[in-house]
Scaffold this motif. Structure first.
Motif, short mmCIF file in Angstrom:
data_model
loop_
_atom_site.label_atom_id
_atom_site.label_comp_id
_atom_site.label_asym_id
_atom_site.label_seq_id
_atom_site.Cartn_x
_atom_site.Cartn_y
_atom_site.Cartn_z
N ASP A 286 9.61 1.51 -3.04
CA ASP A 286 9.88 0.51 -2.00
C ASP A 286 10.32 1.19 -0.71
N LEU A 287 11.25 2.13 -0.83
CA LEU A 287 11.78 2.80 0.36
C LEU A 287 10.69 3.64 1.03
N GLY A 288 9.97 4.42 0.25
CA GLY A 288 8.91 5.23 0.82
C GLY A 288 7.78 4.39 1.37
N GLY A 289 7.43 3.33 0.65
CA GLY A 289 6.32 2.48 1.08
C GLY A 289 6.59 1.78 2.39
N LEU A 290 7.80 1.23 2.55
CA LEU A 290 8.12 0.53 3.79
C LEU A 290 8.23 1.52 4.95
N THR A 291 8.78 2.70 4.66
CA THR A 291 8.91 3.72 5.70
C THR A 291 7.54 4.16 6.21
N ILE A 292 6.63 4.41 5.29
CA ILE A 292 5.30 4.88 5.66
C ILE A 292 4.52 3.78 6.40
N SER A 293 4.62 2.55 5.91
CA SER A 293 3.92 1.46 6.57
C SER A 293 4.48 1.23 7.98
N TYR A 294 5.79 1.37 8.13
CA TYR A 294 6.39 1.21 9.46
C TYR A 294 5.82 2.25 10.43
N ARG A 295 5.68 3.48 9.98
CA ARG A 295 5.15 4.53 10.84
C ARG A 295 3.70 4.26 11.21
N ALA A 296 2.94 3.72 10.26
CA ALA A 296 1.55 3.37 10.57
C ALA A 296 1.51 2.21 11.57
N PHE A 297 2.39 1.25 11.38
CA PHE A 297 2.45 0.10 12.28
C PHE A 297 2.78 0.52 13.71
N GLN A 298 3.63 1.52 13.87
CA GLN A 298 4.04 1.96 15.21
C GLN A 298 2.87 2.47 16.04
N LYS A 299 1.76 2.79 15.40
CA LYS A 299 0.60 3.30 16.12
C LYS A 299 -0.35 2.17 16.56
N THR A 300 -0.04 0.95 16.18
CA THR A 300 -0.89 -0.17 16.58
C THR A 300 -0.58 -0.59 18.02
N ASP A 301 -1.56 -1.19 18.65
CA ASP A 301 -1.35 -1.66 20.03
C ASP A 301 -0.25 -2.71 20.09
N GLU A 302 -0.17 -3.54 19.07
CA GLU A 302 0.83 -4.60 19.07
C GLU A 302 2.24 -4.04 19.05
N ALA A 303 2.46 -3.02 18.22
CA ALA A 303 3.79 -2.42 18.16
C ALA A 303 4.14 -1.78 19.49
N THR B 271 25.99 6.52 3.88
CA THR B 271 25.18 7.67 3.48
C THR B 271 23.82 7.15 3.05
N ALA B 272 22.90 7.12 3.98
CA ALA B 272 21.58 6.55 3.70
C ALA B 272 20.79 7.45 2.77
N CYS B 273 20.05 6.84 1.85
CA CYS B 273 19.14 7.58 1.00
C CYS B 273 17.84 7.80 1.77
N LYS B 274 17.36 9.01 1.77
CA LYS B 274 16.15 9.33 2.51
C LYS B 274 15.38 10.39 1.74
N ILE B 275 14.16 10.07 1.42
CA ILE B 275 13.30 11.04 0.74
C ILE B 275 12.11 11.40 1.62
N TRP B 276 11.40 10.35 2.09
CA TRP B 276 10.19 10.62 2.88
C TRP B 276 10.44 10.29 4.34
N ILE C 56 0.84 -1.20 0.00
CA ILE C 56 0.00 0.00 0.00
C ILE C 56 0.88 1.25 0.00
N GLY C 57 1.86 1.26 0.89
CA GLY C 57 2.76 2.40 0.94
C GLY C 57 3.53 2.58 -0.36
N HIS C 58 3.94 1.46 -0.97
CA HIS C 58 4.65 1.48 -2.24
C HIS C 58 3.83 2.19 -3.32
N GLU C 59 2.56 1.79 -3.46
CA GLU C 59 1.73 2.39 -4.50
C GLU C 59 1.43 3.86 -4.21
N LEU C 60 1.20 4.19 -2.95
CA LEU C 60 0.99 5.60 -2.61
C LEU C 60 2.23 6.42 -2.92
N THR C 61 3.40 5.88 -2.63
CA THR C 61 4.65 6.61 -2.87
C THR C 61 4.90 6.79 -4.36
#
Length: 665
Positions: A569-586, A660-665, A502-507
């Motif tokens: 891929d990079l943006g999608g995984l980053t965004i999904s990770y941030r969404a996951f952090q808001k779950t009770d399980e995380a 030197t990490a690549c970072k956009i979002w 989902i994050g991949h396609e949004l990105t």
């Protein structure tokens, strides 16, 4: 073919959103891990190396995606077998069953031979001059045989509320321009094999044309001379060139545009010519090449397009050549080829029966809930960017909010009333009917408002998609099952799987291509100059990173070709990770099988790319595919994320921690 701009996951086997009784539940099996390797040294090997994938003889690759795709195919086959054996009372299902049944009736295909092609072959032989060839060329196009250039409908990139006619480069048998121009040993050998392939096909046809392979290769090499490379085709502005009819006559004065446009059966006030230099070159070739060459080329394009509906001797010959690019050792079984052909012929009809027979309707709601969370994470990410000015940020947020989403299956499937498929008809005739139907359906869109909710592939297909012209994401039911999603799995696995998709396609709406379209899908520059410069510097980091990856021998990834997918891929995984952090399980940080939620999140992402691929397929993908190889999609993405390093206690200097990490979002 340069089709309307689409950004998508590769057509890798991924899985469906199915809950069939024998479908596996999704989990992270610790046995799939290779603990002899540190996650910080080679995360791909760590995440996937515990399971060995043997590539079946008929496949060019095999992995978790392909296992699930095959499960989908088996499910579809079960439905199609029933419809072929006992015609349904539903007219559409009867057509699906009849088409599949004709494909599976190999005895009749052998008995019919090449008879269904004879009328068209005779018409080509009867051509007397250039005017006759142009008329025949238009008929081949109307029958779905790609010859010379491509004509199709597309949204106007500067005014996406209208559909216009478009012309793009085409007409090549090999994957792209590079295959005709490169002089390395393997490419030269492939061209020689192609020549032999064409010769053999003409021989099987009983056609006595002298040296057809050499003739076709020489002509297509000249045609390729006016073509753009895959990297050049990534520039939407360069491929937007509106032409009035008078402009076409100036661009290619030798071509009878009045007659050609009249043959289309649509009203045109102009067309977009994606690659004007290609059309100009094609016009020159029509004027300079012998008529015999043009006729040989036309017959070859007809053969190549229709080979799947021809007798076994033709299919085997085609496979022998294709295997040089895929590495596959044997043909796929006929049932797989017929399932694929039927799905391609009537995607919404097959998707409908697939959903009805296999899919749990509750799943759509569950995934839509994840979409809400991940879209919110994207908006929060955009708001917090420190390198983007307020003006551009406001437009980016507006675009993110405007994204249309289609999930699981189409609410308005396409109408197949005008598609004539009947039981007992030769398969080649059914295939021709489908091609003509699709061409007519596509052309009929010109001059009408775009159907923004029209699906571009079947609900059973394992894929996902972003369209910049629609500013739309699409997730068919085929991708909504393990290893991407399972309602019984923990959030870490779901967010690392379908969440990353989902994050991949949004990105994709903000990758090197997608960012050039605004919230309404208009191709225009909505970035402040300083923001555009900042973006390009960050994107160049990704280009350089993937240029460094060696796919095989000394062949590297083309960074400019794969940057869009790598950025997504990079943006999608980053965004999904941030969404996951808001779950009770995380937040609970409870371990499962000795793995923290964050570790399971990243492992879920890594394991969807597990598998093996043949060397020939690697070479082909490096030359043609905008998607990086699975290994590099995995390590290339996580090595840029500090969250990954924290999850696995990786330290500076470790291979999975980029200096030197690549970072956009």
């Amino acid at each position: 073919m340069n089709r309307p701009l689409i950004l998508a996951l590769p057509l890798l086997a991924v899985g469906s959103f199915a809950f069939a009784a024998d479908a596996p539940r999704m989990s992270l099996d610790p046995k799939n891990l290779d603990r002899s390797v540190s996650a910080c040294t080679d995360f791909f090997q760590f995440a996937t190396g515990g399971k060995k994938y043997e590539i079946p003889p008929a496949e060019s690759r095999w992995g978790s995606f392909d296992e699930l795709a095959e499960r989908n195919q088996v499910a579809v086959r079960g439905v199609l077998d029933k419809l072929a054996a006992k015609p349904s009372s539903d007219v559409e299902e009867r057509k699906v069953g009849a088409f599949y049944g004709a494909c599976m009736n190999e005895a009749k295909v052998e008995a019919d031979g090449i008879a269904p092609l004879k009328p068209r072959l005779v018409a080509i032989d009867a051509v007397k001059n250039r005017a006759g060839f142009e008329a025949e060329f238009a008929k081949l196009q109307a029958g779905g045989v790609p010859t010379l250039f491509n004509f199709f409908s597309s949204q106007d990139q500067k005014n996406p509320d209208r559909v216009i006619g478009s012309i793009s480069q085409g007409g090549l048998s090999l994957p792209n321009k590079d295959y005709y121009t490169k002089t390395d040993e393997k490419t030269v050998a492939l061209r020689a094999a192609f020549t032999q392939y064409v010769d053999k096909m003409f021989e099987l046809m009983g056609d006595k044309t002298p040296s057809p392979g050499a003739t076709v290769l020489a002509f297509e090499t000249k045609l390729a001379g006016g073509s753009r490379t895959p990297v050049e085709l990534r520039n939407p502005n360069a491929n937007y060139n509106p032409h009035k009819l008078a402009d076409l006559k100036t661009l290619a004065p030798g071509f009878n545009w009045d007659r050609y446009i009249a043959s289309l059966g649509v009203q045109l006030d102009g067309v977009n010519v994606g690659q004007p230099e290609f059309v100009k070159n094609a016009d020159a070739l029509l004027g300079s090449e012998p008529l015999a060459t043009l006729k040989t080329y036309a017959k070859w394009r007809l053969m190549q397009t229709t080979v799947s509906s021809m007798p076994k001797r033709f299919i085997d010959t085609a496979f022998a050549f294709d295997s040089k690019m895929t590495g596959a050792k044997e043909q796929q079984p006929r049932w797989k080829r017929c399932v694929a052909a039927t799905t391609a012929a009537m995607p919404d009809a097959v998707g409908k029966v697939f959903v009805k027979e296999v899919i749990d309707p509750r799943t759509k709601t569950r995934v839509e809930g994840m979409l809400v969370n991940i879209r919110a994470a994207l908006s929060e990410t955009l708001q917090q960017l420190d390198w983007m000015t307020p003006a551009t940020k406001a437009r980016a947020l507006a675009k993110a909010d405007a994204v249309m989403q289609l999930v699981a299956w189409p609410d308005k499937p396409r109408d197949y009333t005008n598609l004539k498929i009947e039981a007992g008809t030769p398969f080649a005739v059914d295939q021709a009917a489908v091609r003509s139907f699709e061409v007519a359906r596509n052309r009929a869109k010109i001059g009408k408002p775009p159907a923004r909710d029209e699906w571009t592939f079947a609900a059973s297909i394992v894929n996902a998609q972003y369209s910049p012209l629609y500013n739309r994401i699409l997730f068919p039911a085929g991708i909504l099952q393990p290893p991407f999603f399972d309602a019984n799995a923990d959030d870490a696995v779901n967010y690392g799987g379908i969440g990353a998709v989902i994050g991949h396609e949004l990105t994709h709406g903000f990758d090197d291509q997608g960012r050039q379209f605004d919230a309404k899908g208009i191709l225009q520059d909505w970035w402040e100059p300083s923001d555009a410069d900042n973006y390009k510097k960050r994107a160049q980091c990704v280009v350089d990173q993937f240029e460094s990856y060696v796919g095989i021998d000394d062949v590297h990834h083309q960074g400019r070709l794969v940057q869009g997918e790598a950025i997504a891929d990079l943006g999608g995984l980053t965004i999904s990770y941030r969404a996951f952090q808001k779950t009770d399980e995380a937040k609970a940080k409870k371990e499962i099988d000795g793995l923290t939620p964050d570790q399971r999140f990243f492992l879920s992402f890594g394991q969807i790319w597990a598998g093996a691929i043949r060397p020939e397929a690697i070479r082909t993908r490096l030359a043609t595919d905008p998607h990086p190889l699975g290994k590099f999609r995995t390590i290339g993405t996580v090595s840029n994320m500090s969250e990954f390093a924290t999850a696995f206690a990786c330290k500076p200097g470790d291979a999975m921690v980029r200096a030197t990490a690549c970072k956009i979002w």
